[in-house]
Motif scaffolding. Structure first.
Motif, PDB file in Angstrom:
ATOM      1  N   ALA A  14       0.811  -1.218   0.000  1.00  0.00           N
ATOM      2  CA  ALA A  14       0.000   0.000   0.000  1.00  0.00           C
ATOM      3  C   ALA A  14       0.847   1.271   0.000  1.00  0.00           C
ATOM      4  CB  ALA A  14      -0.924   0.000   1.222  1.00  0.00           C
ATOM      5  N   GLY A  15       2.170   1.134   0.035  1.00  0.00           N
ATOM      6  CA  GLY A  15       3.048   2.292   0.043  1.00  0.00           C
ATOM      7  C   GLY A  15       3.053   3.040   1.360  1.00  0.00           C
ATOM      8  N   LEU A  16       2.681   2.347   2.438  1.00  0.00           N
ATOM      9  CA  LEU A  16       2.580   3.020   3.726  1.00  0.00           C
ATOM     10  C   LEU A  16       3.945   3.311   4.330  1.00  0.00           C
ATOM     11  CD1 LEU A  16      -0.411   1.071   5.330  1.00  0.00           C
ATOM     12  CD2 LEU A  16      -0.446   3.225   4.061  1.00  0.00           C
ATOM     13  N   ASP A  17       4.928   2.478   4.029  1.00  0.00           N
ATOM     14  CA  ASP A  17       6.265   2.731   4.565  1.00  0.00           C
ATOM     15  C   ASP A  17       6.796   4.079   4.083  1.00  0.00           C
ATOM     16  OD1 ASP A  17       6.271   1.718   1.995  1.00  0.00           O
ATOM     17  OD2 ASP A  17       7.991   0.397   2.302  1.00  0.00           O
ATOM     18  N   ARG A  18       6.660   4.329   2.801  1.00  0.00           N
ATOM     19  CA  ARG A  18       7.110   5.607   2.230  1.00  0.00           C
ATOM     20  C   ARG A  18       6.227   6.759   2.725  1.00  0.00           C
ATOM     21  NH1 ARG A  18       6.452   8.840  -2.390  1.00  0.00           N
ATOM     22  NH2 ARG A  18       8.438   9.691  -3.189  1.00  0.00           N
ATOM     23  N   VAL A  20       4.566   7.071   5.571  1.00  0.00           N
ATOM     24  CA  VAL A  20       4.885   7.433   6.950  1.00  0.00           C
ATOM     25  C   VAL A  20       6.212   8.185   7.002  1.00  0.00           C
ATOM     26  CG1 VAL A  20       5.478   6.524   9.233  1.00  0.00           C
ATOM     27  CG2 VAL A  20       3.549   5.558   7.965  1.00  0.00           C
ATOM     28  N   ALA A  21       7.193   7.715   6.253  1.00  0.00           N
ATOM     29  CA  ALA A  21       8.507   8.352   6.261  1.00  0.00           C
ATOM     30  C   ALA A  21       8.433   9.797   5.769  1.00  0.00           C
ATOM     31  CB  ALA A  21       9.485   7.550   5.406  1.00  0.00           C
ATOM     32  N   LEU A  22       7.589  10.043   4.766  1.00  0.00           N
ATOM     33  CA  LEU A  22       7.489  11.371   4.172  1.00  0.00           C
ATOM     34  C   LEU A  22       6.363  12.216   4.765  1.00  0.00           C
ATOM     35  CD1 LEU A  22       8.010  10.448   0.395  1.00  0.00           C
ATOM     36  CD2 LEU A  22       9.719  11.308   2.024  1.00  0.00           C
ATOM     37  N   GLY A  23       5.570  11.625   5.644  1.00  0.00           N
ATOM     38  CA  GLY A  23       4.423  12.357   6.173  1.00  0.00           C
ATOM     39  C   GLY A  23       3.376  12.613   5.120  1.00  0.00           C
ATOM     40  N   ASP A  24       3.200  11.676   4.202  1.00  0.00           N
ATOM     41  CA  ASP A  24       2.263  11.815   3.080  1.00  0.00           C
ATOM     42  C   ASP A  24       0.903  11.239   3.481  1.00  0.00           C
ATOM     43  OD1 ASP A  24       0.986  12.051   0.678  1.00  0.00           O
ATOM     44  OD2 ASP A  24       2.389  10.803  -0.462  1.00  0.00           O
ATOM     45  N   THR A  25      -0.065  12.096   3.671  1.00  0.00           N
ATOM     46  CA  THR A  25      -1.366  11.681   4.196  1.00  0.00           C
ATOM     47  C   THR A  25      -2.176  10.865   3.195  1.00  0.00           C
ATOM     48  OG1 THR A  25      -1.536  13.506   5.770  1.00  0.00           O
ATOM     49  CG2 THR A  25      -3.600  12.582   4.966  1.00  0.00           C
ATOM     50  N   GLY A  26      -2.122  11.207   1.918  1.00  0.00           N
ATOM     51  CA  GLY A  26      -2.991  10.604   0.915  1.00  0.00           C
ATOM     52  C   GLY A  26      -2.989   9.081   0.897  1.00  0.00           C
ATOM     53  N   PRO A  27      -1.831   8.428   0.737  1.00  0.00           N
ATOM     54  CA  PRO A  27      -1.824   6.961   0.685  1.00  0.00           C
ATOM     55  C   PRO A  27      -2.353   6.311   1.954  1.00  0.00           C
ATOM     56  CG  PRO A  27       0.246   7.853  -0.161  1.00  0.00           C
ATOM     57  CD  PRO A  27      -0.500   9.002   0.454  1.00  0.00           C
ATOM     58  N   ILE A  28      -2.154   6.942   3.096  1.00  0.00           N
ATOM     59  CA  ILE A  28      -2.640   6.369   4.351  1.00  0.00           C
ATOM     60  C   ILE A  28      -4.167   6.430   4.403  1.00  0.00           C
ATOM     61  CG2 ILE A  28      -2.575   6.528   6.865  1.00  0.00           C
ATOM     62  CD1 ILE A  28       0.197   7.796   6.602  1.00  0.00           C
ATOM     63  N   VAL A  29      -4.744   7.569   4.027  1.00  0.00           N
ATOM     64  CA  VAL A  29      -6.200   7.685   4.003  1.00  0.00           C
ATOM     65  C   VAL A  29      -6.783   6.731   2.975  1.00  0.00           C
ATOM     66  CG1 VAL A  29      -8.131   9.220   3.456  1.00  0.00           C
ATOM     67  CG2 VAL A  29      -6.241  10.045   4.873  1.00  0.00           C
ATOM     68  N   ASP A  30      -6.160   6.618   1.804  1.00  0.00           N
ATOM     69  CA  ASP A  30      -6.656   5.691   0.783  1.00  0.00           C
ATOM     70  C   ASP A  30      -6.684   4.267   1.310  1.00  0.00           C
ATOM     71  OD1 ASP A  30      -6.787   7.877  -0.853  1.00  0.00           O
ATOM     72  OD2 ASP A  30      -5.098   7.304  -2.138  1.00  0.00           O
ATOM     73  N   TRP A  31      -5.631   3.871   2.031  1.00  0.00           N
ATOM     74  CA  TRP A  31      -5.578   2.524   2.589  1.00  0.00           C
ATOM     75  C   TRP A  31      -6.643   2.336   3.665  1.00  0.00           C
ATOM     76  CZ3 TRP A  31      -4.151   1.135   7.677  1.00  0.00           C
ATOM     77  CH2 TRP A  31      -4.042  -0.236   7.883  1.00  0.00           C
ATOM     78  N   LEU A  32      -6.826   3.335   4.515  1.00  0.00           N
ATOM     79  CA  LEU A  32      -7.859   3.244   5.538  1.00  0.00           C
ATOM     80  C   LEU A  32      -9.239   3.083   4.918  1.00  0.00           C
ATOM     81  CD1 LEU A  32      -6.679   6.013   8.042  1.00  0.00           C
ATOM     82  CD2 LEU A  32      -6.727   3.553   8.479  1.00  0.00           C
ATOM     83  N   LEU A  33      -9.531   3.862   3.892  1.00  0.00           N
ATOM     84  CA  LEU A  33     -10.848   3.782   3.257  1.00  0.00           C
ATOM     85  C   LEU A  33     -11.065   2.431   2.602  1.00  0.00           C
ATOM     86  CD1 LEU A  33     -11.166   7.359   1.682  1.00  0.00           C
ATOM     87  CD2 LEU A  33     -12.255   6.469   3.759  1.00  0.00           C
ATOM     88  N   THR A  34     -10.023   1.880   2.004  1.00  0.00           N
ATOM     89  CA  THR A  34     -10.146   0.547   1.418  1.00  0.00           C
ATOM     90  C   THR A  34     -10.413  -0.487   2.500  1.00  0.00           C
ATOM     91  OG1 THR A  34      -8.667   1.113  -0.416  1.00  0.00           O
ATOM     92  CG2 THR A  34      -8.968  -1.224   0.059  1.00  0.00           C
ATOM     93  N   THR A  35      -9.687  -0.403   3.601  1.00  0.00           N
ATOM     94  CA  THR A  35      -9.863  -1.354   4.697  1.00  0.00           C
ATOM     95  C   THR A  35     -11.248  -1.233   5.309  1.00  0.00           C
ATOM     96  OG1 THR A  35      -7.496  -1.178   5.179  1.00  0.00           O
ATOM     97  CG2 THR A  35      -8.881  -2.182   6.857  1.00  0.00           C
ATOM     98  N   PHE A  36     -11.745  -0.016   5.469  1.00  0.00           N
ATOM     99  CA  PHE A  36     -13.090   0.172   6.016  1.00  0.00           C
ATOM    100  C   PHE A  36     -14.156  -0.471   5.135  1.00  0.00           C
ATOM    101  CE2 PHE A  36     -11.771   4.441   8.175  1.00  0.00           C
ATOM    102  CZ  PHE A  36     -11.059   3.731   9.126  1.00  0.00           C
ATOM    103  N   SER A  37     -13.863  -0.620   3.838  1.00  0.00           N
ATOM    104  CA  SER A  37     -14.842  -1.190   2.905  1.00  0.00           C
ATOM    105  C   SER A  37     -15.100  -2.670   3.153  1.00  0.00           C
ATOM    106  CB  SER A  37     -14.368  -0.994   1.456  1.00  0.00           C
ATOM    107  OG  SER A  37     -14.284   0.374   1.117  1.00  0.00           O
TER     108      SER A  37
END
Length: 321
Positions: A14-18, A20-37
């Motif tokens: 999901a690209g979460l490692d990158r 978190v390292a960069l403080g990039d909110t978008g991929p984290i929210v995208d992953w959360l929304l997919t998981t909530f589904s």
């Protein structure tokens, strides 16, 4: 013992490692929304639907707000209350605005998921200032344990407490998703790992296991599945107490000594159809005691019918597991 490997694989995919390292909110929210589904339906059905129709995304929702939607519910996170969007009837609580409203645009499985997507976006935008990584850091660093509680519990509540008010998410789904995120970032942020490893996600399989074995009635407070699973004497407290008695380093050197999330996951795997497929409603007629004689716990299990309060045999105790 593949527990951490599976988390790391999902984290990397999901690209979460990158992120978190960069403080990039978008991929984290995208992953959360997919998981909530994946709430309230089988993983296979949810996955098939997502493959056909996609999911909501941070970038798409953010773009929709640049067009200044007229609906008063979308002014801020605090205004987003009782939206009541229903996908089937195409209705909501502000019918004069629905034709131009961006909330129904993502083709999600039901209207509740659309509301969850926009509620989470507004939370991150308005409460976390579009910096979810920074918000988590601040929440964990400023958490303080109240008398009689642990710092791990205080940190969990510092995250779960505010997010609990995002529409459509339960403690279970928050514990499950946040623990994966926090454990996956363990090499970058040790404090995240200390918090995530103590998070326990109680689903019906775990709850019903504790009931059938007699553990819930003997060592906790009998209750129906739901919020009481996280209350004093509930399922989460029982698993946390059990985890305190197990040194999981004997299974893997990569594990910490106490690992409540792993213990909870082991119970889940014991029950789940994708795991050992033993203690579940497809294998057991819950009107009577379990008769799976080859089960590892058969001789020690209380074998209490799920739909009866009567215990038919001795209950499992912590030392037996």
């Amino acid at each position: 013992m593949s527990f951490l490997d599976e988390i790391d694989e999902e984290f990397g995919r999901a690209g979460l490692d990158r992120a978190v390292a960069l403080g990039d909110t978008g991929p984290i929210v995208d992953w959360l929304l997919t998981t909530f589904s994946f709430q309230g339906i089988s993983d296979r059905v949810a996955r098939d639907y997502i493959e056909r129709h996609g999911t909501a995304s941070w970038s798409d929702i953010n773009a929709s707000f640049r067009r200044r939607p007229s609906c008063p519910k979308l002014r801020s996170y605090w205004h987003f209350d009782h939206c009541r969007y229903d996908k089937t009837s195409v209705t909501c609580s502000e019918p004069d605005h629905i034709d131009a409203c961006p909330l129904p645009r993502p083709h999600l499985r039901n209207g509740r998921l659309n509301q969850t997507a926009y509620s989470l976006f507004l939370f991150v935008r308005d409460l976390a200032d579009c910096d979810l990584v920074g918000w988590i850091d601040r929440q964990l660093e400023t958490a303080r344990a109240a008398p009689g509680t642990t710092i791990e519990a205080a940190r969990q509540e510092a995250l779960v407490g505010p997010l609990r008010h995002v529409y459509g998410v339960s403690d279970k789904i928050l514990m499950m998703t946040l623990s994966t995120l926090l454990i996956g970032a363990r090499n970058q942020r040790p404090i995240w790992f200390e918090t995530g490893k103590a998070m326990i996600a109680v689903d019906t399989l775990v709850h019903n296991f504790l009931h059938r074995t007699g553990i819930l009635g003997t060592c906790g407070t009998p209750h129906t599945y739901g919020a009481a699973c996280y209350a004093p004497g509930g399922c989460a407290e029982i698993i946390r107490t059990l985890a305190d008695r197990i040194d999981v380093r004997t299974l893997s050197r990569a594990f910490p000594q106490k690992f409540p999330r792993f213990v909870q996951n082991a119970v889940w795997r014991f029950c789940a159809g994708d795991g050992l497929n033993l203690c579940n409603g497809n294998r057991i007629d819950d009107r009577q005691a379990c008769d799976i004689g080859y089960c590892y716990l058969y001789q020690k299990c209380g074998r209490e019918p799920l739909n009866s309060r009567k215990t038919t045999a001795k209950s499992v105790v912590y030392s037996d597991i």
